[in-house]
Each structure stands twice: as structure tokens, then as C-alpha cells.
Design an enzyme around this catalytic site. Structure first.
Site, PDB file in Angstrom:
ATOM      1  N   CYS A 172       0.826  -1.196   0.000  1.00 39.58           N
ATOM      2  CA  CYS A 172       0.000   0.000   0.000  1.00 39.58           C
ATOM      3  C   CYS A 172       0.868   1.257   0.000  1.00 39.58           C
ATOM      4  CB  CYS A 172      -0.929  -0.007   1.215  1.00 39.58           C
ATOM      5  SG  CYS A 172      -2.151   1.326   1.209  1.00 39.58           S
ATOM      6  N   CYS A 173       1.896   1.276   0.854  1.00 40.34           N
ATOM      7  CA  CYS A 173       2.809   2.421   0.896  1.00 40.34           C
ATOM      8  C   CYS A 173       3.548   2.592  -0.425  1.00 40.34           C
ATOM      9  CB  CYS A 173       3.819   2.256   2.029  1.00 40.34           C
ATOM     10  SG  CYS A 173       3.138   2.481   3.686  1.00 40.34           S
TER      11      CYS A 173
ATOM     12  N   CYS B  69       7.660   3.872   5.649  1.00 38.54           N
ATOM     13  CA  CYS B  69       6.728   3.681   4.535  1.00 38.54           C
ATOM     14  C   CYS B  69       7.424   3.306   3.235  1.00 38.54           C
ATOM     15  CB  CYS B  69       5.901   4.945   4.324  1.00 38.54           C
ATOM     16  SG  CYS B  69       6.869   6.359   3.757  1.00 38.54           S
TER      17      CYS B  69
END
Length: 243
Positions: free
Chosen positions: A119-120, A227
Site C-alpha cells: 500500500c505504501c 513507509c
């Protein structure tokens, strides 16, 4: 620009600016032909307003890249607009993943539930890298007091294969950050008062308890601490509070 390897260029710049304070490092870096095209990357998080304020009176037209993951707190989006207007920043550029990328990889917005790294990567790393490719150097808010590999942080460092990072606040103490915000009457992110010490995406950020590490509320319950935009060649180069 300077000849030689990135490491050589960083070393020469560090020697050139070793006796300068943060504001002068920033001022001169933004006008130094040896650095080329420079941008500031800002999360508009809990401490971001310090560098944004410095840029606002040194060179308010500096490109400021703000990554909107489309999963940020509404308070962050409001804060970004408030700070940009108050400081009269004239070149804030909102960076997002392409609609086609999101539709292909996270059509229902649940990717963070089973793969936070993916997702990051989708919503932060790839979009930012696409924009950073237009620049020769970028400004960060990293500081030595944040620990880890930052303890020996210099004003300038290499980011292979072709960029430099500028860390004007490298030598600041935590108290310096708080004092600067107070002395300049800078607006605070509204979530700080609610216990959020490090602020990221809403699904993956929670308040911290007294005595906890400031980043304890990021990806709570997992081993994840960064992230991905803080890596070079797969190696983490940023760690600590409110990266």
C-alpha cells in the site's frame, strides 16, 4: 554542478556549509548552482511547519511536494491548506498515485489491511519517485536526535543513483523544533493535541501513550516502521520520530 561522485559532491558541500545555521544552509542551498533543481518534500505532519516556514521567507516559490495518499486524515488535508495559505507558499504540488494504478492494485481500498508495504509503495513511494525524478536534490526534515542511522547525519548526503538530500535541521535538538514553532507562532497540526505524535495515513496511525516512542502509533502491532520513501537501494536510511 560539481564534478565527481555523489559522495564526493556531498562531502564538498558539507565542508562548504559546515559552519552555517539551518536557515542559511537552506537559503544558500536553494540558490547554489552546484545543487541544481531542488524541492522540499513535506508530509504536513506534526513538525513539518518548521521547514515550511523557513522556505516561506527564504524562497516561497520553492516546489513543495505533498503526498496525498487519499487515505490521510481530513485534519491533515485541512492543515495543508491552512499552512500553505498562512505561509503564502506559492508552489505546493499535490502528489498522488495515478487513478489507473489504484484501480489495478487497490480497487476497494483494502490493500493496507493485508499488505501495508504494498500500500505504501503504491500510494507513496512510486508517486513520489515519479516527481523526484525532475529534481537534482530534495530537502528533508531529518535530524540527528531521531537516533538510528541519523546520529551522524550531515547537511548533505548522497541518494544514488543521481540525487542529493539536504537536511537543514540535522543538528537541531527536539527542544529547538518546539521553540522555533512557539517563537514564530506557527500553527500546530490539530491531531497533536489528541495524542498523535507522528501522523500518517488514517487507517495505520493511532495516538501514542505517555512515554512511548513518537512513532509507536504508526503501523501499531506490526514490525513495520517506515513507509518506503525513506529507503535507498532497499536500505532504510531514515528512522525515528516523525520522519
Amino acid at each position: 554542478m560539481l564534478d565527481g561522485s555523489l559522495d564526493d559532491r556531498a562531502a564538498l558541500l558539507n565542508d562548504r556549509y559546515k559552519h552555517h545555521a539551518a536557515t542559511e544552509v537552506l537559503r544558500r542551498a536553494l540558490n547554489d548552482p552546484d545543487l541544481g533543481r531542488v524541492t522540499l518534500v513535506s508530509s504536513f505532519g506534526s513538525e513539518s511547519v518548521v521547514l515550511l516556514h523557513m522556505v516561506s521567507f527564504v524562497a516561497p516559490g520553492t516546489p513543495v511536494l505533498f503526498i496525498d495518499t487519499q487515505m490521510l486524515f481530513p485534519e491533515t488535508l485541512d492543515y495543508q491548506l491552512e499552512v500553505s495559505e498562512k505561509l503564502k507558499l506559492t508552489n505546493v504540488q499535490v502528489v498522488r498515485a495515478l487513478d489507473s494504478e489504484v484501480a489495478l492494485n487497490d480497487p476497494d481500498g483494502t490493500l493496507h489491511q493485508f499488505s501495508t508495504d504494498s500500500c505504501c509503495d503504491l500510494r507513496k513511494t512510486i508517486p513520489l519517485e515519479r516527481e523526484l525524478g525532475k529534481f537534482d536534490a530534495w530537502i528533508t526534515g531529518r535530524k540527528r536526535f531521531q537516533g538510528g542511522e541519523r546520529q551522524e547525519l550531515q547537511f548533505f548526503e548522497a541518494e544514488p543513483p543521481a540525487r542529493l538530500r539536504i537536511n537543514p535541521l540535522a543538528h537541531w535538538r527536539k527542544e529547538d523544533v518546539q521553540d522555533y514553532m512557539a517563537e514564530n507562532n506557527l500553527p500546530r497540526h490539530p491531531l497533536v493535541a489528541k495524542g498523535y505524535a507522528s501522523i500518517g495515513c488514517a487507517p495505520c496511525t493511532s495516538p501514542v501513550k505517555p512515554g512511548e516512542d513518537p512513532r509507536a502509533g504508526r503501523w501499531r502491532g506490526s514490525q513495520k516502521t517506515e513507509c518506503g520513501i525513506h529507503f535507498i537501494g532497499g536500505k532504510m536510511v531514515r528512522a525515528g520520530a516523525n520522519s
